[in-house]
Design a protein around this motif. Structure first.
Motif, mmCIF file in Angstrom:
data_model
loop_
_atom_site.group_PDB
_atom_site.id
_atom_site.type_symbol
_atom_site.label_atom_id
_atom_site.label_comp_id
_atom_site.label_asym_id
_atom_site.label_seq_id
_atom_site.Cartn_x
_atom_site.Cartn_y
_atom_site.Cartn_z
ATOM 1 N N GLU A 67 -17.129 9.147 4.126
ATOM 2 C CA GLU A 67 -16.884 7.916 4.876
ATOM 3 C C GLU A 67 -16.096 6.925 4.029
ATOM 4 O O GLU A 67 -15.221 6.216 4.540
ATOM 5 N N ALA A 68 -16.395 6.884 2.724
ATOM 6 C CA ALA A 68 -15.683 5.982 1.830
ATOM 7 C C ALA A 68 -14.199 6.314 1.785
ATOM 8 O O ALA A 68 -13.353 5.415 1.764
ATOM 9 N N LEU A 69 -13.863 7.601 1.758
ATOM 10 C CA LEU A 69 -12.461 7.993 1.718
ATOM 11 C C LEU A 69 -11.737 7.529 2.971
ATOM 12 O O LEU A 69 -10.616 7.009 2.906
ATOM 13 N N LYS A 70 -12.361 7.681 4.113
ATOM 14 C CA LYS A 70 -11.758 7.234 5.366
ATOM 15 C C LYS A 70 -11.629 5.709 5.390
ATOM 16 O O LYS A 70 -10.601 5.166 5.805
ATOM 17 N N ASN A 71 -12.676 5.028 4.931
ATOM 18 C CA ASN A 71 -12.627 3.565 4.911
ATOM 19 C C ASN A 71 -11.558 3.054 3.947
ATOM 20 O O ASN A 71 -10.917 2.035 4.199
ATOM 21 N N MET A 72 -11.374 3.763 2.834
ATOM 22 C CA MET A 72 -10.329 3.364 1.899
ATOM 23 C C MET A 72 -8.947 3.554 2.509
ATOM 24 O O MET A 72 -8.040 2.763 2.256
ATOM 25 N N GLY A 73 -8.771 4.611 3.304
ATOM 26 C CA GLY A 73 -7.491 4.811 3.980
ATOM 27 C C GLY A 73 -7.167 3.646 4.896
ATOM 28 O O GLY A 73 -6.037 3.142 4.910
ATOM 29 N N ILE A 74 -8.166 3.212 5.648
ATOM 30 C CA ILE A 74 -7.983 2.061 6.537
ATOM 31 C C ILE A 74 -7.716 0.802 5.721
ATOM 32 O O ILE A 74 -6.837 -0.004 6.057
ATOM 33 N N ALA A 75 -8.476 0.620 4.634
ATOM 34 C CA ALA A 75 -8.306 -0.574 3.792
ATOM 35 C C ALA A 75 -6.927 -0.602 3.149
ATOM 36 O O ALA A 75 -6.296 -1.663 3.051
ATOM 37 N N TYR A 76 -6.454 0.541 2.707
ATOM 38 C CA TYR A 76 -5.142 0.646 2.070
ATOM 39 C C TYR A 76 -4.050 0.184 3.031
ATOM 40 O O TYR A 76 -3.225 -0.680 2.702
ATOM 41 N N ILE A 77 -4.060 0.759 4.217
ATOM 42 C CA ILE A 77 -3.036 0.405 5.202
ATOM 43 C C ILE A 77 -3.192 -1.032 5.669
ATOM 44 O O ILE A 77 -2.204 -1.766 5.803
ATOM 45 N N SER A 78 -4.423 -1.465 5.895
ATOM 46 C CA SER A 78 -4.654 -2.833 6.368
ATOM 47 C C SER A 78 -4.131 -3.862 5.371
ATOM 48 O O SER A 78 -3.481 -4.836 5.754
ATOM 49 N N PHE A 79 -4.426 -3.634 4.099
ATOM 50 C CA PHE A 79 -4.029 -4.587 3.073
ATOM 51 C C PHE A 79 -2.524 -4.801 3.062
ATOM 52 O O PHE A 79 -2.039 -5.940 2.998
ATOM 53 N N PHE A 80 -1.770 -3.720 3.146
ATOM 54 C CA PHE A 80 -0.324 -3.840 3.013
ATOM 55 C C PHE A 80 0.388 -4.141 4.331
ATOM 56 O O PHE A 80 1.456 -4.755 4.316
ATOM 57 N N THR A 81 -0.178 -3.747 5.462
ATOM 58 C CA THR A 81 0.448 -4.141 6.730
ATOM 59 C C THR A 81 0.259 -5.636 6.977
ATOM 60 O O THR A 81 1.103 -6.275 7.605
ATOM 61 N N GLU A 82 -0.839 -6.173 6.473
ATOM 62 C CA GLU A 82 -1.067 -7.618 6.582
ATOM 63 C C GLU A 82 -0.233 -8.383 5.557
ATOM 64 O O GLU A 82 0.047 -9.573 5.748
ATOM 65 N N ASN A 83 0.166 -7.707 4.487
ATOM 66 C CA ASN A 83 0.952 -8.337 3.421
ATOM 67 C C ASN A 83 2.081 -7.395 2.990
ATOM 68 O O ASN A 83 2.064 -6.874 1.861
ATOM 69 N N PRO A 84 3.055 -7.133 3.860
ATOM 70 C CA PRO A 84 4.107 -6.155 3.528
ATOM 71 C C PRO A 84 4.900 -6.501 2.273
ATOM 72 O O PRO A 84 5.369 -5.602 1.578
ATOM 73 N N ALA A 85 5.035 -7.778 1.978
ATOM 74 C CA ALA A 85 5.759 -8.167 0.758
ATOM 75 C C ALA A 85 5.026 -7.682 -0.485
ATOM 76 O O ALA A 85 5.658 -7.395 -1.508
ATOM 77 N N TYR A 86 3.699 -7.582 -0.410
ATOM 78 C CA TYR A 86 2.928 -7.072 -1.532
ATOM 79 C C TYR A 86 3.321 -5.631 -1.838
ATOM 80 O O TYR A 86 3.449 -5.246 -2.994
ATOM 81 N N PHE A 87 3.468 -4.838 -0.790
ATOM 82 C CA PHE A 87 3.805 -3.420 -0.971
ATOM 83 C C PHE A 87 5.180 -3.281 -1.622
ATOM 84 O O PHE A 87 5.357 -2.514 -2.571
ATOM 85 N N GLN A 88 6.148 -4.020 -1.101
ATOM 86 C CA GLN A 88 7.504 -3.935 -1.629
ATOM 87 C C GLN A 88 7.544 -4.371 -3.093
ATOM 88 O O GLN A 88 8.206 -3.737 -3.924
ATOM 89 N N PHE A 89 6.849 -5.444 -3.396
ATOM 90 C CA PHE A 89 6.858 -5.924 -4.782
ATOM 91 C C PHE A 89 6.147 -4.957 -5.712
ATOM 92 O O PHE A 89 6.676 -4.572 -6.761
ATOM 93 N N LEU A 90 4.937 -4.550 -5.326
ATOM 94 C CA LEU A 90 4.099 -3.757 -6.220
ATOM 95 C C LEU A 90 4.724 -2.410 -6.558
ATOM 96 O O LEU A 90 4.737 -1.995 -7.721
#
Length: 206
Positions: A87-110
């Protein structure tokens, strides 16, 4: 009251400079980046950033750490709210995508503009590796502990899933890619396409 307002502004200027710097680098790249440009975008004097950062390199480092800390916290929260490793792996997948779709500039910079280093081998100590990757890697390793997969094969699995989630997130943050479903919800469906056998048993605790 006036003193309280001034202190509050000073306290938050650092984060404002960081967030603005991330946006500028994401949109314009490193070459045109400067403290002067960041201060102008924030509407403060050219001297104001120097109360927090000695130079642009120090600001860039703070920008990288700012994103990394927030990203790590989101992944850790995803693991902590899970009852078992699958369940943690699935939740991390959601968290990963959520974090960067909400902050796309973070993904590009990082991943395009910063100098983060991610070691994909299993030989580097966790304390020296990139923290978000360590959180993810250790969660998957818990799932693999009960398998008979050799160590090298386990690392192949870890890298493959990371690359998959990272790739989906890259698509989700691209302005020229459209999709009529919620990326955060679909990531679980995408993961199930692989039919990963070690996700079938949900009894492994984290």
């Amino acid at each position: 009251m006036a003193q309280q307002r001034q202190t509050y502004h000073h306290k938050n200027l650092r984060n404002t400079l960081i967030e603005t710097g991330i946006r500028i680098v994401s949109e314009e790249g490193i070459n045109g980046f400067s403290l002067r440009k960041v201060s102008a975008a924030c509407g403060v004097s050219h001297a104001a950033p120097y109360s927090h950062f000695q130079n642009k390199e120090e600001l860039l480092e703070a920008m990288q750490l700012f994103i990394t800390d927030r990203f790590s916290e989101q992944l850790e929260n995803a693991v902590q709210k899970s009852g078992h490793a699958a369940e943690a792996l699935k939740n991390m997948g959601i968290a990963y995508i959520s974090f960067f779709t909400e902050n796309p500039a973070y993904f590009q910079f990082l991943y395009s503009r910063s100098n983060i280093q991610i070691d994909l081998s299993l030989s580097m100590p966790d304390s020296q590796n990139y923290k978000p990757y360590v959180i993810y890697k250790n969660t998957v390793r818990k799932l693999l502990e009960r398998t008979q997969e050799p160590k090298e094969r386990q690392n192949d699995i870890i890298i493959t899933i990371w690359a998959f989630i990272h790739g989906i997130t890259s698509l989700a943050t691209m302005n020229n890619v459209s999709y009529d479903h919620d990326w955060r919800q679909k990531v679980i469906d995408f993961m199930e396409v692989f039919q990963l056998s070690f996700l079938d048993d949900t009894g492994e605790t984290i």
